[in-house]
Motif scaffolding. Structure first.
Motif, mmCIF file in Angstrom:
data_model
loop_
_atom_site.group_PDB
_atom_site.id
_atom_site.type_symbol
_atom_site.label_atom_id
_atom_site.label_comp_id
_atom_site.label_asym_id
_atom_site.label_seq_id
_atom_site.Cartn_x
_atom_site.Cartn_y
_atom_site.Cartn_z
ATOM 1 N N GLN A 1 -71.053 -56.072 108.038
ATOM 2 C CA GLN A 1 -69.973 -55.988 109.003
ATOM 3 C C GLN A 1 -70.575 -55.716 110.376
ATOM 4 O O GLN A 1 -71.356 -54.794 110.566
ATOM 5 N N HIS A 2 -70.172 -56.530 111.338
ATOM 6 C CA HIS A 2 -70.676 -56.416 112.706
ATOM 7 C C HIS A 2 -69.508 -56.408 113.688
ATOM 8 O O HIS A 2 -68.423 -56.910 113.387
ATOM 9 N N ILE A 3 -69.742 -55.900 114.866
ATOM 10 C CA ILE A 3 -68.734 -55.925 115.918
ATOM 11 C C ILE A 3 -68.315 -57.367 116.181
ATOM 12 O O ILE A 3 -67.136 -57.657 116.385
ATOM 13 N N SER A 4 -69.258 -58.281 116.122
ATOM 14 C CA SER A 4 -68.963 -59.697 116.387
ATOM 15 C C SER A 4 -68.075 -60.342 115.327
ATOM 16 O O SER A 4 -67.569 -61.450 115.535
ATOM 17 N N ASP A 5 -67.845 -59.679 114.197
ATOM 18 C CA ASP A 5 -66.948 -60.201 113.155
ATOM 19 C C ASP A 5 -65.471 -59.967 113.491
ATOM 20 O O ASP A 5 -64.589 -60.596 112.896
ATOM 21 N N ALA A 6 -65.196 -59.083 114.411
ATOM 22 C CA ALA A 6 -63.814 -58.677 114.704
ATOM 23 C C ALA A 6 -62.890 -59.832 115.080
ATOM 24 O O ALA A 6 -61.765 -59.898 114.569
ATOM 25 N N PRO A 7 -63.302 -60.773 115.946
ATOM 26 C CA PRO A 7 -62.361 -61.843 116.298
ATOM 27 C C PRO A 7 -61.890 -62.646 115.080
ATOM 28 O O PRO A 7 -60.689 -62.904 114.938
ATOM 29 N N SER A 33 -68.219 -50.057 109.356
ATOM 30 C CA SER A 33 -68.899 -49.273 108.326
ATOM 31 C C SER A 33 -70.095 -48.531 108.904
ATOM 32 O O SER A 33 -70.811 -49.059 109.763
ATOM 33 N N GLU A 34 -70.317 -47.327 108.414
ATOM 34 C CA GLU A 34 -71.498 -46.575 108.841
ATOM 35 C C GLU A 34 -72.778 -47.260 108.392
ATOM 36 O O GLU A 34 -73.850 -46.963 108.902
ATOM 37 N N ASP A 35 -72.667 -48.199 107.456
ATOM 38 C CA ASP A 35 -73.831 -48.971 107.004
ATOM 39 C C ASP A 35 -74.128 -50.158 107.915
ATOM 40 O O ASP A 35 -75.152 -50.821 107.763
ATOM 41 N N SER A 36 -73.228 -50.436 108.843
ATOM 42 C CA SER A 36 -73.412 -51.559 109.759
ATOM 43 C C SER A 36 -74.538 -51.257 110.747
ATOM 44 O O SER A 36 -74.653 -50.135 111.247
ATOM 45 N N PRO A 37 -75.336 -52.259 111.079
ATOM 46 C CA PRO A 37 -76.367 -52.037 112.106
ATOM 47 C C PRO A 37 -75.773 -51.772 113.487
ATOM 48 O O PRO A 37 -76.460 -51.263 114.371
ATOM 49 N N HIS A 63 -63.266 -48.589 115.762
ATOM 50 C CA HIS A 63 -62.121 -48.922 114.921
ATOM 51 C C HIS A 63 -61.347 -50.038 115.623
ATOM 52 O O HIS A 63 -61.097 -49.950 116.819
ATOM 53 N N VAL A 64 -61.000 -51.065 114.890
ATOM 54 C CA VAL A 64 -60.324 -52.223 115.478
ATOM 55 C C VAL A 64 -58.910 -52.315 114.903
ATOM 56 O O VAL A 64 -58.686 -51.989 113.739
ATOM 57 N N CYS A 65 -57.961 -52.690 115.754
ATOM 58 C CA CYS A 65 -56.572 -52.803 115.303
ATOM 59 C C CYS A 65 -55.871 -53.943 116.034
ATOM 60 O O CYS A 65 -56.328 -54.390 117.086
#
Length: 147
Positions: A1-7, A33-37, A63-65
């Motif tokens: 899971q990455h920030i770039s996955d959000a869209p 996730s805390e496991d995310s880089p 956190h994304v919403c």
């Protein structure tokens, strides 16, 4: 899971919500996730500023919403408590100025935009380094006001 996955994730949830309106997905959010880089927490140097059950300043916005203004839907990153959001990334176009929804959209958009303070200028979480610089500046200002 990455920030770039959000869209892609937000678009999928929004699409699902539109396809099945009877499911009543009132609010949706996810956490990195805390496991995310891409995940990071607060530096230990800020521990002394914790007050009661929480910090006197924002945590990273990991956190994304989904958010809505009128019929327009977007997503944004925010802190766990939702008090400090980043700017909205809109998934839908702005309603037509002549539409019956436009006035409601503008009214709700203003509320959403006023909520963005600490992360003004960010549409996704800042890098850990940028977050810590901003937080240090905030703490320096907060400490000079308080004491």
């Amino acid at each position: 899971q990455h920030i770039s996955d959000a869209p892609d994730i937000a678009m999928a949830v929004n699409s699902f919500k539109k396809q099945r309106p009877s499911l009543l997905i009132e609010s949706w959010h996810a956490s990195l996730s805390e496991d995310s880089p891409d995940w990071y927490g607060l530096d230990d140097e800020f521990d002394e500023y914790y007050v009661g059950d929480g910090a006197a300043f924002p945590s990273p916005p990991l956190h994304v919403c989904l958010v809505a203004a009128g019929s327009r839907v977007g997503y944004r990153w925010e802190t766990f408590d939702g008090d400090h959001p980043c700017k909205v990334n809109w998934l839908d176009p702005e309603p037509d100025r002549e539409s019956s929804d436009y006035e409601k959209y503008i009214k709700e958009l203003r509320v959403i935009e006023r909520q963005v303070r600490f992360f003004q200028g960010f549409q996704q979480p800042p890098s850990e380094e940028a977050f810590n610089v901003r937080l240090r500046n905030f703490v320096d200002e907060y400490v000079s006001i308080e004491y």
